[in-house]
Design a protein around this motif. Sequence first.
Motif, short mmCIF file in Angstrom:
data_model
loop_
_atom_site.label_atom_id
_atom_site.label_comp_id
_atom_site.label_asym_id
_atom_site.label_seq_id
_atom_site.Cartn_x
_atom_site.Cartn_y
_atom_site.Cartn_z
N PHE A 196 43.94 35.41 2.77
CA PHE A 196 43.60 34.48 3.84
C PHE A 196 42.23 34.80 4.44
N THR A 197 42.00 36.07 4.75
CA THR A 197 40.71 36.43 5.36
C THR A 197 39.56 36.28 4.37
N LEU A 198 39.84 36.60 3.10
CA LEU A 198 38.79 36.45 2.10
C LEU A 198 38.38 34.99 2.00
N SER A 199 39.36 34.11 2.08
CA SER A 199 39.08 32.70 1.92
C SER A 199 38.36 32.13 3.14
N ILE A 200 38.81 32.53 4.32
CA ILE A 200 38.32 31.85 5.51
C ILE A 200 36.86 32.18 5.81
N ASP A 201 36.36 33.31 5.29
CA ASP A 201 34.94 33.58 5.57
C ASP A 201 34.08 33.55 4.32
N ASP A 202 34.57 32.94 3.27
CA ASP A 202 33.78 32.91 2.04
C ASP A 202 32.67 31.86 2.12
N VAL A 203 31.47 32.30 1.76
CA VAL A 203 30.34 31.38 1.76
C VAL A 203 29.88 31.11 0.33
N VAL A 204 29.69 32.20 -0.41
CA VAL A 204 29.00 32.09 -1.68
C VAL A 204 29.74 31.17 -2.65
N ILE A 205 31.01 31.47 -2.86
CA ILE A 205 31.74 30.65 -3.83
C ILE A 205 31.93 29.23 -3.30
N SER A 206 32.21 29.14 -2.00
CA SER A 206 32.39 27.81 -1.41
C SER A 206 31.13 26.96 -1.59
N ALA A 207 29.97 27.61 -1.51
CA ALA A 207 28.72 26.87 -1.61
C ALA A 207 28.63 26.12 -2.94
N PHE A 208 29.23 26.72 -3.99
CA PHE A 208 29.18 26.08 -5.29
C PHE A 208 30.19 24.95 -5.42
N VAL A 209 31.37 25.17 -4.85
CA VAL A 209 32.46 24.25 -5.18
C VAL A 209 32.81 23.27 -4.05
N SER A 210 32.07 23.34 -2.92
CA SER A 210 32.34 22.36 -1.87
C SER A 210 31.34 21.21 -2.00
#
Lengths: 264, 376
Positions: A196-210
């Motif tokens: 949960f914590t890893l997901s809620i503050d993830d930037v790098v991977i989210s930047a690619f897939v959002s």
Amino acid sequence: MILYGLLILAYAFLYVPIVVMIVFSFNASRLVTVWGGFSTKWYGELLHDEKVLDAAWLSLKVAMTSATVSTVLGTLAAVVLVRFTRFFGRTLFTGMVTAPLVMPEVITGLALLLLFVAMEAVVGWPSGRSFTTIVIAHTTFSLSFVTVVVRSRLSQMDASLEEAAMDLGARPLKVFLAITLPLIAPALLAGWLLAFTLSIDDVVISAFVSGPGATPLPIVIFSKVRLGVSPEINALATLVVTVVAVAMAIAGRVALKREQPRPQ
Amino acid sequence: MASQTTAAPWNDPGAKPLIRFEGVSKRFGDFVAVDQVDLAIHKGEFFSLLGASGCGKTTLLRMLAGFETPTEGRIFIDGVDMSAVPPYERPVNMMFQSYALFPHMTVEANIAFGLKQDRLPQPVITDRTKAVLDLVQMGKFATRKPHQLSGGQRQRVALARALAKEPKVLLLDEPLGALDKKLREATQLELVNIQDRVGVTFVMVTHDQEEAMTMSSRIGVMNSGRIAQVGTPVDIYEYPESRFVADFIGAANMFEASVRQSGTDQVVVNCPELAHDLIIAHNDMLPEGTPVTVMVRPEKVAISRDKPAEGLNWAQGVVADIAYLGDVSIFHVRLESGHRIEALQTNLRHTDERKLTWEDPVYLSWHPANALVLTK
Ligand SMILES: Nc1ncnc2c1ncn2[C@@H]1O[C@H](COP(=O)(O)OP(=O)(O)OP(=O)(O)O)[C@@H](O)[C@H]1O
Ligand SMILES: [Mg+2]
């Protein structure tokens, strides 16, 4: 005494930036570097910012979903790795499940993006960057963490407990549900919170897939900061820190509790 | 102490054994843990598997429970081939060395667990749980969790849990290993009594020979994966069939010798360690010159200052060492050849004016019927 000083120095390194940020989130002045008195108005303003609220809600949904999915999958992987000691390629699988822990996030993100684009072109799913792609991506990297946490708990568990249950007439599924699961439950909770914590503050991977329709909170913060640091961002970040801290505290407590020696 | 109520079904060639191992082997990779075991265990027996650490006792037991599959051979329980029967369908229950009590369940729930798997009606489960808890005198602790119990209490719960399902066979892997000596001895007695009462066949693994001797109807001595000998405690102790068993069980004096003359009920052997030939009761004819080992137990060896009577085997030496153990003393006597013989003497009197001491010259003697010739 000197040791004590060094310790404080190290902790200052870790926590001064966060403390400064939290303090300035209560700054009445818009200028980040000037203290203009105490105020909670930035928090109020946040509540009216649709974009931020949407992003926060999306992040929460993504974190809960990906944590749950990766806990289920990670537990299954851990059970197979620990309990089925003799199958072809076990060593390879053991190595492979932990590799994503050290894989640079940029690469994971890029790889996932390429996969999604290719899949969309071939099978038409997932269409665009959305909640689904973010959940899949976050599950991918959280999975390894959950597997590692659950695996260590499982391998500490006395395998003869499961044998005893089977000996008493329980079928394998029943053994898992009645014996294994309750005994590794603390690890599942810890794994879930970690994911949960890893997901809620993830930037790098989210930047690619959002994408435009689905932007999680850290990305919103990141893009806002590029326009200049504002007290509003400080307030938002403070909230994120609080959520993460609470989750970590619970995970820590759970982990601590399971490590306490049983009174003999 | 062992149950005397059962006759000796193993001597009856027509009796059908409850458990039968047929050429069972187990290999882990290249390592042979259990090697070609043939074994028959009868209903109502208290059978012990005895052997040094790593000789394959646990592996043999686990194959019976179904946790390991034999690499070769078959196991029958009550005439049924167990090859394709999973552990949860076998009519055996196991008491684990670590007890393996479920830590998240109360004592009661631990015991009821097996009964629930059989989908028995709740009142039956309650009654049976209570009955087995009373059997092991743990009724008072029904609502405790395992970590709130002492080692001895946990051991009782583990036993109760394994007995609750009234299995045809109860398997025990070093059930008393974790207990201290005193508790261990008390529990040995109790376990035998319980077995007598419930009438279940017990198969126990142990590496404590005293334990095996006191409790068992028969013992299977194991040596690196093989069964070296199966027999009653008396057979195993008095009539070991091989050097290994003679040496493993109890103390033994052994001499290398060669057959000089063989008759129908005795042999005369020549023994380089001794000054003269030995006469030993033996039923089989042995060709002259056959190398053999002569074995005589320390308590069968008499020690005296005077020359022993005619017709006994004897040797002469000096007392090299005395181990005083309270009830008995063990004399280590050094022969002229340097060979040592142990003789055990009961300390009958408080003080003995003629007490033997170090370097006293003595005679050792034993009756021909009390020694054994081993050819294996
Ligand atoms: N799963 C396994 N994989 C590989 N080797 C094994 C396995 N289980 C047992 N062995 C080996 O088989 C041999 C017999 O083991 P086993 O546990 O049956 O010994 P044991 O007679 O019960 O000894 P102990 O008295 O020490 O309990 C040992 O050498 C052990 O190392
Ligand atoms: Mg063992």
